[in-house]
Design an enzyme around this catalytic site. Structure first.
Site, PDB file in Angstrom:
ATOM      1  N   LYS A 191       2.648   3.396  -6.685  1.00  9.52           N
ATOM      2  CA  LYS A 191       3.375   2.132  -6.915  1.00  9.52           C
ATOM      3  C   LYS A 191       4.122   1.840  -5.621  1.00  9.52           C
ATOM      4  O   LYS A 191       5.350   1.737  -5.590  1.00  9.52           O
ATOM      5  CB  LYS A 191       4.295   2.317  -8.130  1.00  9.52           C
ATOM      6  CG  LYS A 191       4.994   1.067  -8.619  1.00  9.52           C
ATOM      7  CD  LYS A 191       4.075   0.074  -9.289  1.00  9.52           C
ATOM      8  CE  LYS A 191       4.842  -1.190  -9.649  1.00  9.52           C
ATOM      9  NZ  LYS A 191       3.982  -2.323  -9.998  1.00  9.52           N
ATOM     10  N   ASP A 223      -0.310  -0.136 -12.062  1.00  9.62           N
ATOM     11  CA  ASP A 223      -0.497  -1.157 -13.119  1.00  9.62           C
ATOM     12  C   ASP A 223      -1.936  -1.669 -13.101  1.00  9.62           C
ATOM     13  O   ASP A 223      -2.564  -1.858 -14.145  1.00  9.62           O
ATOM     14  CB  ASP A 223       0.524  -2.299 -13.020  1.00  9.62           C
ATOM     15  CG  ASP A 223       0.984  -2.584 -11.598  1.00  9.62           C
ATOM     16  OD1 ASP A 223       0.477  -1.929 -10.663  1.00  9.62           O
ATOM     17  OD2 ASP A 223       1.838  -3.465 -11.413  1.00  9.62           O
TER      18      ASP A 223
END
Ligand code: NAD
Length: 361
Positions: A191, A223
């Site tokens: 991330k 994600d």
């Protein structure tokens, strides 16, 4: 050869599934002329009940003097009110740290026979997928400083994620080495658009990749990775990721294989020593009913034979038996569909045992 195995059944369905895996190893011992010695130890909720701590010292000592560890699962509602240090799950985190089990290998492979149990559409599944998740297991947010404090808005709590160069380097090497024996693609999931740890992660993984010119490296934000696993699981070969992201993504991948009851795991240290356990938890909702799927644990002992004892032929014999049983249409409840034959935990274990001899012919 004699192999000493520490068996930590734990809580919930843990004892039911480890019992089946032990029966498999006993049969493998008979067929291939190996001696497996099993010694049981306490971990998790049962250890809290009997010894007032989730990981007693004698369990750590037992594991350290064994050649490998087989673990069931820990936790359950009975112990949910205990605070942090005393929770059954703390025992699991501590044993990983104590034994330096930094590399968690979770293969998510779809057996063709289980296509119907996969929640994805046929056009997405195609011929199945074969992913190996390499998850860092002894660092990150699960091991960082945590606590509670008071602020102007009332009570607050915090957890911290930290990774250092050594931790990232060794798990990255595990991922590249794993990919070398497979389809030679590493997808590193992080991330980096938000987290400093992820930016360091990416930098180090990039530099390690220079030593593996034969392996293709790509990066993906977590994600997006969660989404891509559903939309296009075929693109993945080895997924390299941190402790928490790996925990979450491997549960997602497991359900694509048909059930979390199908996903084995190996947690390895620098040496061949390892702890082998199913990826699922203690499943309190089905515990004691003899309906849990034991295949994740059975496939975990196949990994034990391969990674810790270098017994590939024996491991392949177990894998082939599992495939035969599924091809013959036997299913535990979690992967059952119309037209297949429903069996319980013990029956599934016995069917795999029955096929071991046939598959070794
Ligand atoms: P879980 O994996 O135990 O169960 C999730 C769902 O999957 C449940 O519906 C369960 O019935 C089903 N399931 C799991 N394993 C199965 C199997 N072998 N066969 C058939 N169905 C199976 O996760 P959870 O419900 O979130 O957690 C229950 C407890 O387990 C909690 O206390 C949690 O902390 C603990 N836990 C332990 C581990 C571990 O020991 N490694 C991992 C995850 C969760």
């Amino acid at each position: 050869m004699t192999y000493n195995i520490a068996v930590l059944p734990g809580d919930g369905i843990g004892p039911e599934v480890t019992n089946q895996a032990v029966q498999i190893l006993k049969e493998i011992g008979k067929i291939f002329n190996h001696k497996f010695n099993f010694t049981e130890g306490l971990i998790g909720g049962i250890a809290c009940d009997k010894k007032q701590i989730p990981l007693p010292l004698e369990t750590i000592e037992l594991c350290k003097k064994s050649d490998a560890v087989l673990l069931g699962a820990v936790g359950g509602p009975k112990w949910d009110k205990l605070d942090g240090e005393n929770r059954p799950e703390t025992g699991l985190l501590k044993i990983r740290k104590e034994l330096n089990l930094y590399a968690n290998i979770r293969p998510a492979f779809m057996y063709t026979a289980l296509k119907k149990a996969c929640p994805l559409k046929n056009e997405i599944i195609k011929d199945g997928f074969n992913i190996c998740i390499v998850r860092e297991l002894t660092g990150g947010i699960y091991f960082g400083n945590r606590g509670e404090l008071y602020c102007k808005h009332g009570k607050a709590a915090y957890d911290t994620e930290s990774y250092n160069e050594k931790e990232i380097t060794r798990i990255a090497k595990t991922a590249f080495e794993t990919a070398r024996k497979r389809n030679k693609i590493v997808t590193s999931v992080d991330k980096m658009n938000v987290l400093a740890t992820s930016r360091l992660w990416r930098k180090i993984v990039e530099s390690i990749s220079n030593d593996y010119p034969d392996v293709t490296l790509n990066h993906m934000l977590v994600d997006n990775a969660a989404m891509q696993l559903i939309c296009n699981p075929h693109q993945f070969d080895v997924i390299l990721t941190s402790n928490m992201f790996g925990d979450i993504l491997s549960d997602e991948a497991s359900v694509l294989t048909g059930s979390i009851g199908m996903l084995p795991s190996a947690s390895l240290s620098d040496e061949s020593f390892g702890l082998y356990e199913p990826s699922h938890g203690s499943a309190p909702d089905i515990a004691g009913k003899n309906i849990a799927n034991p295949l994740a644990t059975i496939l975990s002992v196949a990994m034990m034979l391969k990674y810790s004892f270098n017994l590939s032929k024996e491991a392949e014999c177990i894998e082939a038996s599992v495939k035969t049983v599924l091809d013959e249409g036997y299913r535990t409840k979690d992967v059952y569909s119309e037209g297949t034959k429903l069996v319980n935990t013990e029956e599934m274990g016995s069917l795999v045992i029955k096929n071991l001899r046939t598959n070794n012919l």
